[in-house]
Motif scaffolding. Sequence first.
Motif, PDB file in Angstrom:
ATOM      1  N   CYS A 136      -9.533 -81.948  38.274  1.00 43.84           N
ATOM      2  CA  CYS A 136      -8.222 -82.380  38.755  1.00 43.84           C
ATOM      3  C   CYS A 136      -7.462 -82.937  37.559  1.00 43.84           C
ATOM      4  CB  CYS A 136      -8.367 -83.432  39.835  1.00 43.84           C
ATOM      5  SG  CYS A 136      -6.809 -84.197  40.344  1.00 43.84           S
TER       6      CYS A 136
ATOM      7  N   TRP B 263      -1.625 -87.133  45.971  1.00 41.76           N
ATOM      8  CA  TRP B 263      -2.593 -86.117  46.370  1.00 41.76           C
ATOM      9  C   TRP B 263      -2.291 -84.791  45.697  1.00 41.76           C
ATOM     10  CZ3 TRP B 263      -6.673 -86.991  49.761  1.00 41.76           C
ATOM     11  CH2 TRP B 263      -6.682 -88.246  50.380  1.00 41.76           C
TER      12      TRP B 263
ATOM     13  N   GLU C 144      -5.717 -79.409  41.204  1.00 41.29           N
ATOM     14  CA  GLU C 144      -7.148 -79.118  41.280  1.00 41.29           C
ATOM     15  C   GLU C 144      -7.430 -77.681  40.854  1.00 41.29           C
ATOM     16  OE1 GLU C 144      -6.270 -81.643  45.094  1.00 41.29           O
ATOM     17  OE2 GLU C 144      -5.330 -80.000  43.979  1.00 41.29           O
TER      18      GLU C 144
ATOM     19  N   TYR D 287      -9.656 -81.970  47.899  1.00 38.53           N
ATOM     20  CA  TYR D 287      -8.444 -82.578  47.369  1.00 38.53           C
ATOM     21  C   TYR D 287      -8.805 -83.724  46.435  1.00 38.53           C
ATOM     22  CZ  TYR D 287      -6.303 -80.377  51.490  1.00 38.53           C
ATOM     23  OH  TYR D 287      -5.878 -79.488  52.455  1.00 38.53           O
TER      24      TYR D 287
ATOM     25  N   GLN E 116      -2.897 -80.454  45.789  1.00 40.59           N
ATOM     26  CA  GLN E 116      -2.647 -79.446  46.813  1.00 40.59           C
ATOM     27  C   GLN E 116      -3.945 -78.879  47.405  1.00 40.59           C
ATOM     28  OE1 GLN E 116      -2.733 -78.810  43.647  1.00 40.59           O
ATOM     29  NE2 GLN E 116      -3.983 -76.954  43.508  1.00 40.59           N
ATOM     30  N   GLY E 117      -5.049 -79.154  46.768  1.00 42.96           N
ATOM     31  CA  GLY E 117      -6.347 -78.732  47.281  1.00 42.96           C
ATOM     32  C   GLY E 117      -6.846 -77.446  46.664  1.00 42.96           C
TER      33      GLY E 117
END
Length: 127
Positions: free
Chosen positions: A22, A117, A6, A95, A119-120
């Motif tokens: 992303c 997912w 991201e 995320y 890592q934010g």
Amino acid sequence: QVQLVESGGGLVQAGGSLRLSCAASGLTFSLYGMGWFRQAPGKERESVAAISRSGDNTNYVDSVKGRFTISRDDAKNTVYLQMNSLKPEDTAVYYCAANPTAYRSYVYQQAHEYMYWGQGTQVTVSS
């Protein structure tokens, strides 16, 4: 190895805009439903927006409807979250998530449905 990275977070004043990106690698992006989630301190992770594999279906949490837009560019292996009219309550770590699916038009809204997912990225909205 699947990676979701991201970018685009930051500090913005209330009423401002940000666009999160992303970038996905290690997967066939067009075969994945994508979603954006967020988690504020002391709160549970919540679904913000999701988009189907085909891109023709989207879903938003009520609190962001009319302000946020999710989109995808399969040629760039990237999903976006355009965030307008930001509010202090939008402050959170955001995320992105990816789920392989055979269903082109299905939108996945639950965190447990997603396999991968990022890592934010932190979004902070000041009042």
